[in-house]
Design an enzyme around this catalytic site. Sequence first.
Site, mmCIF file in Angstrom:
data_model
loop_
_atom_site.group_PDB
_atom_site.id
_atom_site.type_symbol
_atom_site.label_atom_id
_atom_site.label_comp_id
_atom_site.label_asym_id
_atom_site.label_seq_id
_atom_site.Cartn_x
_atom_site.Cartn_y
_atom_site.Cartn_z
ATOM 1 N N GLY A 12 0.835 -1.207 0.000
ATOM 2 C CA GLY A 12 0.000 0.000 0.000
ATOM 3 C C GLY A 12 0.867 1.252 0.000
ATOM 4 N N LEU A 79 -0.321 -1.932 9.104
ATOM 5 C CA LEU A 79 -0.892 -0.966 8.165
ATOM 6 C C LEU A 79 -1.891 -1.626 7.213
ATOM 7 C CD1 LEU A 79 2.351 1.014 7.200
ATOM 8 C CD2 LEU A 79 0.920 1.212 9.225
ATOM 9 N N THR A 124 -7.285 5.960 12.761
ATOM 10 C CA THR A 124 -7.645 6.957 11.747
ATOM 11 C C THR A 124 -8.582 8.038 12.251
ATOM 12 O OG1 THR A 124 -8.965 7.222 9.720
ATOM 13 C CG2 THR A 124 -9.384 5.263 10.997
ATOM 14 N N GLU A 126 -11.053 8.909 10.733
ATOM 15 C CA GLU A 126 -12.426 8.455 10.422
ATOM 16 C C GLU A 126 -13.151 8.024 11.692
ATOM 17 O OE1 GLU A 126 -14.759 7.606 7.765
ATOM 18 O OE2 GLU A 126 -13.703 9.296 6.903
ATOM 19 N N TYR A 147 -16.194 1.122 7.801
ATOM 20 C CA TYR A 147 -14.736 1.195 7.944
ATOM 21 C C TYR A 147 -14.368 1.871 9.265
ATOM 22 C CZ TYR A 147 -10.064 3.263 7.326
ATOM 23 O OH TYR A 147 -8.762 3.675 7.511
ATOM 24 N N LYS A 151 -12.344 0.240 12.388
ATOM 25 C CA LYS A 151 -11.095 0.827 12.886
ATOM 26 C C LYS A 151 -11.183 1.121 14.378
ATOM 27 C CE LYS A 151 -7.890 1.303 9.705
ATOM 28 N NZ LYS A 151 -6.524 0.794 9.867
ATOM 29 N N ARG A 182 -0.602 7.087 -3.713
ATOM 30 C CA ARG A 182 -1.969 6.938 -3.231
ATOM 31 C C ARG A 182 -2.781 6.111 -4.230
ATOM 32 N NH1 ARG A 182 -5.299 6.691 1.087
ATOM 33 N NH2 ARG A 182 -6.085 8.732 1.691
HETATM 34 P P1 NAP Z 1 -3.610 1.214 1.274
HETATM 35 O O1 NAP Z 1 -2.740 1.885 0.271
HETATM 36 O O2 NAP Z 1 -5.009 0.857 0.898
HETATM 37 O O3 NAP Z 1 -2.863 -0.095 1.787
HETATM 38 C C1 NAP Z 1 -3.505 -1.056 2.545
HETATM 39 C C2 NAP Z 1 -2.837 -2.394 2.336
HETATM 40 O O4 NAP Z 1 -3.534 -3.374 3.109
HETATM 41 C C3 NAP Z 1 -2.835 -2.906 0.907
HETATM 42 O O5 NAP Z 1 -1.503 -3.092 0.499
HETATM 43 C C4 NAP Z 1 -3.585 -4.222 0.972
HETATM 44 O O6 NAP Z 1 -2.976 -5.259 0.239
HETATM 45 C C5 NAP Z 1 -3.463 -4.587 2.425
HETATM 46 N N1 NAP Z 1 -4.524 -5.515 2.814
HETATM 47 C C6 NAP Z 1 -5.849 -5.462 2.495
HETATM 48 N N2 NAP Z 1 -6.482 -6.551 2.978
HETATM 49 C C7 NAP Z 1 -5.557 -7.301 3.611
HETATM 50 C C8 NAP Z 1 -5.595 -8.538 4.285
HETATM 51 N N3 NAP Z 1 -6.728 -9.242 4.404
HETATM 52 N N4 NAP Z 1 -4.451 -9.025 4.818
HETATM 53 C C9 NAP Z 1 -3.290 -8.322 4.694
HETATM 54 N N5 NAP Z 1 -3.185 -7.153 4.048
HETATM 55 C C10 NAP Z 1 -4.306 -6.646 3.521
HETATM 56 O O7 NAP Z 1 -3.723 2.107 2.608
HETATM 57 P P2 NAP Z 1 -2.775 3.288 3.123
HETATM 58 O O8 NAP Z 1 -3.348 4.575 2.669
HETATM 59 O O9 NAP Z 1 -1.367 2.948 2.830
HETATM 60 O O10 NAP Z 1 -3.064 3.213 4.688
HETATM 61 C C11 NAP Z 1 -2.298 2.379 5.543
HETATM 62 C C12 NAP Z 1 -3.097 2.115 6.807
HETATM 63 O O11 NAP Z 1 -3.376 3.343 7.471
HETATM 64 C C13 NAP Z 1 -4.453 1.469 6.582
HETATM 65 O O12 NAP Z 1 -4.720 0.636 7.675
HETATM 66 C C14 NAP Z 1 -5.417 2.649 6.585
HETATM 67 O O13 NAP Z 1 -6.710 2.209 6.947
HETATM 68 C C15 NAP Z 1 -4.774 3.537 7.629
HETATM 69 N N6 NAP Z 1 -4.976 4.966 7.499
HETATM 70 C C16 NAP Z 1 -4.734 5.599 6.318
HETATM 71 C C17 NAP Z 1 -4.878 6.980 6.221
HETATM 72 C C18 NAP Z 1 -4.606 7.708 4.932
HETATM 73 O O14 NAP Z 1 -5.047 8.861 4.800
HETATM 74 N N7 NAP Z 1 -3.887 7.114 3.991
HETATM 75 C C19 NAP Z 1 -5.258 7.713 7.353
HETATM 76 C C20 NAP Z 1 -5.470 7.032 8.546
HETATM 77 C C21 NAP Z 1 -5.301 5.670 8.617
HETATM 78 P P3 NAP Z 1 -3.264 -5.573 -1.302
HETATM 79 O O15 NAP Z 1 -2.209 -4.771 -1.990
HETATM 80 O O16 NAP Z 1 -3.095 -7.035 -1.369
HETATM 81 O O17 NAP Z 1 -4.667 -5.123 -1.586
HETATM 82 O O1 G4F Z 2 -10.272 10.304 -0.561
HETATM 83 P P1 G4F Z 2 -11.356 9.669 0.218
HETATM 84 O O2 G4F Z 2 -11.925 8.421 -0.330
HETATM 85 O O3 G4F Z 2 -10.793 9.496 1.673
HETATM 86 P P2 G4F Z 2 -11.525 9.299 3.094
HETATM 87 O O4 G4F Z 2 -12.891 8.791 2.952
HETATM 88 O O5 G4F Z 2 -11.346 10.573 3.843
HETATM 89 O O6 G4F Z 2 -10.630 8.148 3.737
HETATM 90 C C1 G4F Z 2 -9.205 8.196 3.720
HETATM 91 O O7 G4F Z 2 -8.754 8.888 4.857
HETATM 92 C C2 G4F Z 2 -9.062 8.260 6.120
HETATM 93 C C3 G4F Z 2 -8.505 9.159 7.222
HETATM 94 O O8 G4F Z 2 -9.452 10.143 7.560
HETATM 95 C C4 G4F Z 2 -8.431 6.882 6.140
HETATM 96 F F1 G4F Z 2 -8.664 6.280 7.347
HETATM 97 C C5 G4F Z 2 -8.980 6.046 5.006
HETATM 98 O O9 G4F Z 2 -8.335 4.775 4.991
HETATM 99 C C6 G4F Z 2 -8.686 6.762 3.680
HETATM 100 O O10 G4F Z 2 -7.297 6.778 3.486
HETATM 101 O O11 G4F Z 2 -12.579 10.715 0.380
HETATM 102 C C7 G4F Z 2 -12.393 12.003 0.927
HETATM 103 C C8 G4F Z 2 -13.675 12.805 0.754
HETATM 104 C C9 G4F Z 2 -14.935 12.079 1.212
HETATM 105 O O12 G4F Z 2 -15.770 12.974 1.911
HETATM 106 C C10 G4F Z 2 -15.628 11.669 -0.076
HETATM 107 O O13 G4F Z 2 -17.043 11.576 0.010
HETATM 108 O O14 G4F Z 2 -13.854 13.064 -0.632
HETATM 109 C C11 G4F Z 2 -15.205 12.822 -0.964
HETATM 110 N N1 G4F Z 2 -15.300 12.516 -2.405
HETATM 111 C C12 G4F Z 2 -15.964 13.267 -3.315
HETATM 112 N N2 G4F Z 2 -15.892 12.696 -4.517
HETATM 113 C C13 G4F Z 2 -14.794 11.443 -3.024
HETATM 114 C C14 G4F Z 2 -15.157 11.565 -4.367
HETATM 115 N N3 G4F Z 2 -14.050 10.418 -2.563
HETATM 116 C C15 G4F Z 2 -13.667 9.485 -3.472
HETATM 117 N N4 G4F Z 2 -12.889 8.457 -3.041
HETATM 118 N N5 G4F Z 2 -14.010 9.543 -4.787
HETATM 119 C C16 G4F Z 2 -14.771 10.569 -5.292
HETATM 120 O O15 G4F Z 2 -15.077 10.625 -6.473
#
Ligand code: NAP
Ligand code: G4F
Length: 314
Positions: A12, A79, A124, A126, A147, A151, A182
Amino acid sequence: MNKSALITGINGMDGSHLADFLLTKGYKVYGMERRSSSKNRTNTSHLEGKITFVNGDLTDQNSLFRCIKESDPDEIYNLGSQSFVGESWNTPEQTGDVTGMGVLRMLEAIREYGKPIKFYQASTSEMFGKMEKFANENTKFHPRSPYGVAKLYGHWITTNYRESYDMFNVSGILFNHESERRGIEFVTRKITDGVARIHLGLQDKIMLGNLDAHRDWGYAPDYCEAMWLMLQQENPDDYVVATGNTHSIGEFLDAAFHHIGVKDWTKYVGQDERFMRPADVYYLAGDSTKAQEVLGWKPKTSFDEMVYKMVQND
Ligand code: NAP
Ligand code: G4F
């Protein structure tokens, strides 16, 4: 002796950036990936030969134990998750299994292994969901998606095992963070990819859902440093990681289109019901004072720099 770390979700966005970071610190890095008929190493092909990939799945208890045995880590960064909020209404049960119960399985595997491994859980913003002001570690939770609820289970079971078994468990409550790696489904990357395609004449419009949402967007590599810092403290604790600056989706569009010389993007952006959520989080803003004061962490990359990097890359 160099430390070793096991990262779940290695392929990821965060997993790959964290591996890059830990290698600079001299760690031996193990990355857990799900084995399937084809590899998904878009974010990690540059790490082949530098880290060790191990096969495991957060829904399979024994595979987690085997991964720990194979890597014998000092630190585990959990993660891996079904991380796409929008998808969690389509697969609520699977989301709960991976994102919630997966944490419990990993904690049980650590207990079974018996070594005092430091554990990081990817919590998160969220979990705050319906919030109004700057959220900190004491703000009440009100998740708005399957989700977010999953979490929250992962968050509390991490705390519970810390209190029950004296484990070194921390949760990083990270606000949204983005990068060139991303996933394409998330709104920021969907926009920067769309802007690049429009610039190259490959696409006419970007179709989005709720344009009223505001997020506190930071840069993922900066946030991976905070994860590591949490595990270097003397005592385990939870920390909010955020920039403190919130932007609307409109402001993200302004910044992204600016890089291709477009001031008025309205003719390039449409709305589509398919991208609306049954319940959304409209506003997120974080207060990372504790992380700044205790960890000495602060965000390095500005919003504009981050958007620029993403558009350039796409
Ligand atoms: P990501 O790009 O979606 O990466 C998540 C990874 O989890 C993917 O590589 C996926 O593997 C793996 N995964 C899914 N199902 C699994 C399973 N059953 N067993 C083992 N691995 C599995 O997410 P990210 O943005 O890097 O985020 C990393 C972590 O931080 C996540 O837990 C997310 O919920 C949390 N988080 C993210 C944000 C953000 O803004 N990015 C904010 C707060 C928290 P595959 O490649 O095989 O699908
Ligand atoms: O980019 P998003 O899908 O991220 P969201 O829902 O904030 O979640 C991400 O951040 C979380 C931390 O707060 C993580 F825990 C989670 O794993 C992930 O990384 O959407 C952001 C916002 C939402 O309000 C959504 O409704 O953008 C709005 N949005 C509007 N149009 C859209 C779209 N989101 C997506 N994905 N695609 C659209 O076309």
